[in-house]
Design a protein around this motif. Sequence first.
Motif, PDB file in Angstrom:
ATOM      1  N   LEU A 120       4.995  -2.976  -3.313  1.00 17.42           N
ATOM      2  CA  LEU A 120       5.412  -2.547  -2.115  1.00 17.42           C
ATOM      3  C   LEU A 120       6.617  -1.680  -1.977  1.00 17.42           C
ATOM      4  O   LEU A 120       7.510  -1.845  -2.801  1.00 17.42           O
ATOM      5  N   PRO A 145       7.574   5.899   0.314  1.00 19.28           N
ATOM      6  CA  PRO A 145       7.026   4.521   1.029  1.00 19.28           C
ATOM      7  C   PRO A 145       5.667   4.330   0.755  1.00 19.28           C
ATOM      8  O   PRO A 145       5.191   3.380   0.922  1.00 19.28           O
ATOM      9  N   GLU A 146       5.039   5.167   0.095  1.00 24.55           N
ATOM     10  CA  GLU A 146       3.817   4.731  -0.168  1.00 24.55           C
ATOM     11  C   GLU A 146       3.449   3.717  -1.406  1.00 24.55           C
ATOM     12  O   GLU A 146       4.544   3.350  -2.068  1.00 24.55           O
ATOM     13  N   TYR A 147       2.505   2.827  -1.351  1.00 25.13           N
ATOM     14  CA  TYR A 147       2.301   1.763  -2.064  1.00 25.13           C
ATOM     15  C   TYR A 147       2.190   2.413  -3.802  1.00 25.13           C
ATOM     16  O   TYR A 147       1.826   3.296  -3.994  1.00 25.13           O
ATOM     17  N   ASN A 165       7.660  -0.181   1.430  1.00 26.30           N
ATOM     18  CA  ASN A 165       8.041  -0.125   2.831  1.00 26.30           C
ATOM     19  C   ASN A 165       7.885  -1.234   3.697  1.00 26.30           C
ATOM     20  O   ASN A 165       7.407  -2.447   2.923  1.00 26.30           O
TER      21      ASN A 165
HETATM   22  C1  LIG Z   1       3.521   1.420   3.565  1.00 29.48           C
HETATM   23  O1  LIG Z   1       2.726   0.504   2.363  1.00 29.48           O
HETATM   24  C2  LIG Z   1       1.669   0.061   2.641  1.00 29.48           C
HETATM   25  C3  LIG Z   1       0.985  -0.703   1.351  1.00 29.48           C
HETATM   26  O2  LIG Z   1       1.376  -2.073   1.595  1.00 29.48           O
HETATM   27  C4  LIG Z   1       0.521   1.299   2.677  1.00 29.48           C
HETATM   28  O3  LIG Z   1      -0.745   1.012   2.799  1.00 29.48           O
HETATM   29  C5  LIG Z   1       1.212   2.205   3.430  1.00 29.48           C
HETATM   30  O4  LIG Z   1       0.637   3.635   3.450  1.00 29.48           O
HETATM   31  C6  LIG Z   1       2.778   2.928   3.270  1.00 29.48           C
HETATM   32  N1  LIG Z   1       3.093   3.280   4.450  1.00 29.48           N
HETATM   33  C7  LIG Z   1       3.462   4.786   4.024  1.00 29.48           C
HETATM   34  C8  LIG Z   1       4.222   5.273   5.305  1.00 29.48           C
HETATM   35  O5  LIG Z   1       3.520   5.401   2.986  1.00 29.48           O
END
Ligand SMILES: *[C@@H]1O[C@H](CO)[C@@H](O)[C@H](O)[C@H]1NC(C)=O
Length: 494
Positions: A136, A349-351, A138
């Motif tokens: 994680l 922020p992506e996984y 974000n």
């Molecule tokens: C935030 O994390 C989640 C995984 O838990 C993901 O699916 C989501 O795309 C992420 N948000 C962004 C803005 O990257």
Amino acid sequence: MKSFTSLSVTMALLSGTTHAFWRMECHDRIALARIDPLVDPGTVSQHSHAIHGGNAFSMDVTYEQLRASECTSCLATDDKSAYWTPSMHFQYENGTTEVVRQVGGMLAYYLLFANSGEEIEAFPEGFRMLAGDTRLRNFTGPVPDPEKSLWTAKDKTQLLLGQKAIGMNCLNYAKDPEPSMYRHFLPDKDYMDANCVNGIRAEIFFPSCWNGDPDSDNHKDHMAYPDLVNGGTCPEGFEKRVPSLFFETIWDTYAFKDAKGQFVFANGDPTGYGYHGDFIMGWNVDTLQSGIEQCTNESGQLKDCPVFELQTEADCDKCKLSMPHVLSDDDCAGPADGLCGNVAIQYGPEYASALKPGNSEAPSAVPTPTTPVQAMPTLPYTTAKSAVTDQYGGGLSVANVNGIASQASEINAQAAAPTDDAPAAPAPTQPPAPEQPHGSIVSTTTYTSAGVVYEVAIEEVAVYVTVEAPAPQKRHAHHMHHRRDREHGLLGRY
Ligand SMILES: *[C@@H]1O[C@H](CO)[C@@H](O)[C@H](O)[C@H]1NC(C)=O
Ligand SMILES: *[C@@H]1O[C@H](CO)[C@@H](O)[C@H](O)[C@H]1NC(C)=O
Ligand SMILES: *[C@@H]1O[C@H](CO)[C@@H](O)[C@H](O)[C@H]1NC(C)=O
């Protein structure tokens, strides 16, 4: 240098509701190593961990092996459990990393929170679990958390409950403590330099609702959070209750105050959103069950529990893991180029992409980025005892400060840094034993769960600690004022 923040909690005295707790002190880690029998069984783990507990811990440790540990770094000799979290590192701008000093070992709270009619069962043999998600980067809810009594179904998904179970507590013992699990991310370095003079206390609350299986494939699916993280109602299928575990580990981030660079957890996470904790039960089940039934003194101190045999801190500190041969060349403490295991720093922020276990390539330098990365929210300093506590629902909150005198004296000694020819710092004076203090109720907190209103009153008492620090010519006595917040549960049923 041993120092613990002792969180005094007494929560939710509701007739028929269990509310006791004890605080397992695990003094010093048994290892800083790439070992993780849950996530990377039988192989070198992806990233380094601060590991505490029974010293038979290994890449494929079993319950029986943990029980056969020669020693434990935790105070109760029967507790051969394993407790581990990612370690915290500082990365200089040139890519060099260095482990942040861990202040003391860690605390594992066993909070006996359950609703009326629910029984808390000891973890069975073979029980294991993991809290948090290393990938994680974000947080998907509002910042800060809405008041608990206003939480709706969308605040109560297991994902969000798990994210809210993380706390990065900004420590400044000269001020009132922040509430636990208030800030779910690592503040940026400027904020830490300005505010967190006693470091960061990394916190994680484990799920306490259980389906009865000792483990599951991902070590998470047999467990669920109650709908208020640290209390509330268990979801369907997870009606059994085990003790609520809560880990606290203090990292002396302030030692890097004037250094340029960033803090990053060993799993390549500079945000804190990917913080996680692991547990393998290593108690004798009957001893643990007796503890659950008999360790009800509201002090939460192990010495007030009639069940456990305790050892000395010195014996805890002596307990070490013998490092497996395959890790003999690993240097996770550094200074070294990059993070051990060649872990890439992933900002989100992506996984984050999954890390590979058993990476034995020489770590390569991972320079800190010059372009902006994910902007972290800013949360102002807040105190656990102010109205903010009410606003955010209180519950488990409030930390403080017992036995921090040794650390305070060290910081003072640094502040009053003697010139080269000045005498060496004297041994810190022992803090006076706190008298049984009588405080005044400074705030109360309420939250609602399953139609029951919980009220927690916080009593504030002042503890004065006198510390001597050296100065070039003469000695100054520094009088440090610490506050101690104590919660007294009071409860009404509406
Ligand atoms: C935030 O994390 C989640 C995984 O838990 C993901 O699916 C989501 O795309 C992420 N948000 C962004 C803005 O990257
Ligand atoms: C990187 O910078 C730190 C802090 O200035 C220094 O201690 C370290 O030796 C440097 N590393 C290298 C490889 O030059
Ligand atoms: C709880 O422990 C304290 C010592 O810290 C002791 O004075 C007190 O009597 C104990 N309370 C009960 C109910 O045993």
